[in-house]
Write a protein that holds these residues in place. Structure first.
Motif, PDB file in Angstrom:
ATOM      1  N   LEU A  19       0.988  -1.326   0.052  1.00  0.00           N
ATOM      2  CA  LEU A  19      -0.099  -0.142  -0.020  1.00  0.00           C
ATOM      3  C   LEU A  19       0.794   1.196   0.040  1.00  0.00           C
ATOM      4  O   LEU A  19       1.505   1.555   0.944  1.00  0.00           O
ATOM      5  N   TYR A  20       0.817   1.829  -1.197  1.00  0.00           N
ATOM      6  CA  TYR A  20       1.531   3.221  -1.227  1.00  0.00           C
ATOM      7  C   TYR A  20       0.517   4.398  -0.680  1.00  0.00           C
ATOM      8  O   TYR A  20      -0.583   4.512  -1.446  1.00  0.00           O
ATOM      9  N   TYR A  21       0.748   5.052   0.305  1.00  0.00           N
ATOM     10  CA  TYR A  21      -0.095   5.640   0.922  1.00  0.00           C
ATOM     11  C   TYR A  21       0.258   7.008   1.794  1.00  0.00           C
ATOM     12  O   TYR A  21       1.516   7.058   2.055  1.00  0.00           O
ATOM     13  N   TRP A  22      -0.569   7.757   1.838  1.00  0.00           N
ATOM     14  CA  TRP A  22      -0.226   8.937   2.840  1.00  0.00           C
ATOM     15  C   TRP A  22      -1.491   9.196   3.523  1.00  0.00           C
ATOM     16  O   TRP A  22      -2.809   8.778   3.121  1.00  0.00           O
ATOM     17  N   THR A  23      -1.481  10.150   4.804  1.00  0.00           N
ATOM     18  CA  THR A  23      -2.797  10.234   5.491  1.00  0.00           C
ATOM     19  C   THR A  23      -3.875  11.154   5.169  1.00  0.00           C
ATOM     20  O   THR A  23      -3.994  12.159   5.752  1.00  0.00           O
ATOM     21  N   THR A  24      -4.237  10.933   4.198  1.00  0.00           N
ATOM     22  CA  THR A  24      -5.487  11.622   3.711  1.00  0.00           C
ATOM     23  C   THR A  24      -6.903  10.855   3.378  1.00  0.00           C
ATOM     24  O   THR A  24      -6.531   9.714   3.594  1.00  0.00           O
ATOM     25  N   ILE A  37       2.468  -1.137   4.391  1.00  0.00           N
ATOM     26  CA  ILE A  37       2.454   0.370   4.091  1.00  0.00           C
ATOM     27  C   ILE A  37       3.829   0.913   3.551  1.00  0.00           C
ATOM     28  O   ILE A  37       4.753   0.746   4.085  1.00  0.00           O
ATOM     29  N   PHE A  38       3.957   1.551   2.462  1.00  0.00           N
ATOM     30  CA  PHE A  38       4.958   2.263   1.997  1.00  0.00           C
ATOM     31  C   PHE A  38       4.499   3.770   2.006  1.00  0.00           C
ATOM     32  O   PHE A  38       3.704   4.435   1.052  1.00  0.00           O
ATOM     33  N   PRO A  39       4.944   4.730   2.913  1.00  0.00           N
ATOM     34  CA  PRO A  39       4.519   5.970   3.339  1.00  0.00           C
ATOM     35  C   PRO A  39       4.969   6.882   1.992  1.00  0.00           C
ATOM     36  O   PRO A  39       6.071   6.809   1.494  1.00  0.00           O
ATOM     37  N   MET A  40       4.190   7.726   1.418  1.00  0.00           N
ATOM     38  CA  MET A  40       4.447   8.589   0.465  1.00  0.00           C
ATOM     39  C   MET A  40       4.024   9.933   0.991  1.00  0.00           C
ATOM     40  O   MET A  40       3.043  10.299   1.113  1.00  0.00           O
ATOM     41  N   ASN A  41       5.303  10.558   1.461  1.00  0.00           N
ATOM     42  CA  ASN A  41       4.858  11.998   1.734  1.00  0.00           C
ATOM     43  C   ASN A  41       4.580  12.869   0.920  1.00  0.00           C
ATOM     44  O   ASN A  41       5.557  13.320   0.021  1.00  0.00           O
ATOM     45  N   ILE A  42       3.388  13.221   0.500  1.00  0.00           N
ATOM     46  CA  ILE A  42       3.038  13.933  -0.711  1.00  0.00           C
ATOM     47  C   ILE A  42       3.327  15.487  -0.575  1.00  0.00           C
ATOM     48  O   ILE A  42       3.605  16.048  -1.520  1.00  0.00           O
ATOM     49  N   SER A  43       3.696  15.987   0.878  1.00  0.00           N
ATOM     50  CA  SER A  43       4.067  17.318   0.660  1.00  0.00           C
ATOM     51  C   SER A  43       5.429  17.510   0.662  1.00  0.00           C
ATOM     52  O   SER A  43       5.906  18.549   0.222  1.00  0.00           O
ATOM     53  N   LYS A  44       6.251  16.176   0.372  1.00  0.00           N
ATOM     54  CA  LYS A  44       7.765  16.403   0.126  1.00  0.00           C
ATOM     55  C   LYS A  44       7.871  16.032  -1.338  1.00  0.00           C
ATOM     56  O   LYS A  44       8.984  15.940  -1.850  1.00  0.00           O
ATOM     57  N   GLY A  45       6.788  15.630  -2.079  1.00  0.00           N
ATOM     58  CA  GLY A  45       6.931  15.312  -3.161  1.00  0.00           C
ATOM     59  C   GLY A  45       7.187  13.900  -3.678  1.00  0.00           C
ATOM     60  O   GLY A  45       7.863  13.576  -4.937  1.00  0.00           O
ATOM     61  N   GLU A  46       7.249  13.092  -2.642  1.00  0.00           N
ATOM     62  CA  GLU A  46       7.486  11.566  -2.937  1.00  0.00           C
ATOM     63  C   GLU A  46       6.574  10.954  -4.076  1.00  0.00           C
ATOM     64  O   GLU A  46       7.128   9.953  -4.620  1.00  0.00           O
TER      65      GLU A  46
END
Length: 228
Positions: A4-9, A28-37
């Motif tokens: 799961l490629y995921y962020w807390t939205t 879970i593979f965290p994808m920090n969207i605020s950092k552009g990952e």
């Protein structure tokens, strides 16, 4: 194993709720969207819209290579079919669920998302836009409230329609809504919040991103994208 490629939205929460409810083995593979990952080329290879969530099924039914899927609604439908859970097979019941899943994807999510943007994140306050999306969010709450009259869950039995909609109701205060104005929705919201799998999904979110914030730099990444 599901990756799961995921962020807390809200869209991310939909899939983690399903995985917890179904008891599937996942990582879970965290994808920090605020950092552009989300622009990592490896991620774009199976999530070309550069949005979360996305999954990779490492053991698809056809026995082939890992299967990547993006778009939260498609992920929920795929996982429901894979597990035989939370989406009926009989056509009438199945499409009762799917129409409400698509209602969330095409209505509640986008309209509440624009509500969030203009009320919370826009660099200038635009009264017309704010009023437009707050009112449309309110209308959609009313639609859901009416559907839930006499029902425990959106399509009768608990389903992916509930998993898709609940995370978009969680931030109701940010959306300038009052749950007490929608008694059937309010009762459903309490019912959903009490589910152990839902609680586990949100606890995992806190462990990944305990204090969500959107900085000025993150604003440029999240809201300033073009095709280039």
């Amino acid at each position: 194993m599901i990756e799961l490629y995921y962020w807390t939205t809200p869209n991310g929460h939909k899939v983690s709720i399903f995985l917890e409810e179904a008891g599937l083995d996942y990582k879970i593979f965290p994808m920090n969207i605020s950092k552009g990952e989300q622009f990592n080329p490896d991620f774009l290879a199976f999530a070309p819209n550069n949005r979360i969530p996305a999954i990779r099924d490492m053991a698809p039914a056809d026995g082939g290579a890992p299967l990547g899927i993006f778009e939260s609604g498609a992920i929920l439908e795929y996982l429901a079919d894979k597990t035989g859970q939370f989406l009926p097979k009989a056509p009438r019941a199945r499409f009762e669920v799917l129409q409400w899943l698509y209602w969330q994807m095409g209505g509640l999510g986008p309209m509440a998302g624009q509500n969030h943007h203009f009320v919370q994140y826009a660099p200038e306050r635009i009264p017309y836009a704010m009023e437009r999306y707050v009112k449309e969010t309110n209308r959609l709450y009313g639609v859901l409230n009416k559907q839930l009259e006499g029902r425990d869950y959106i399509a009768g039995e608990y389903s992916i329609a509930d998993m898709a909609s609940y995370p978009w109701i969680v931030p109701y205060e940010r959306q300038q809504q009052k749950l007490e104005d929608f008694p059937h929705l309010q009762a459903w919201f309490a019912r959903m919040s009490a589910r152990p799998a839902v609680q586990r999904a949100y606890e995992k979110a806190k462990a990944i991103n305990s204090a969500p914030t959107v900085t000025q730099d993150a604003n440029k990444i999240l809201f300033g994208q073009t095709a280039r």
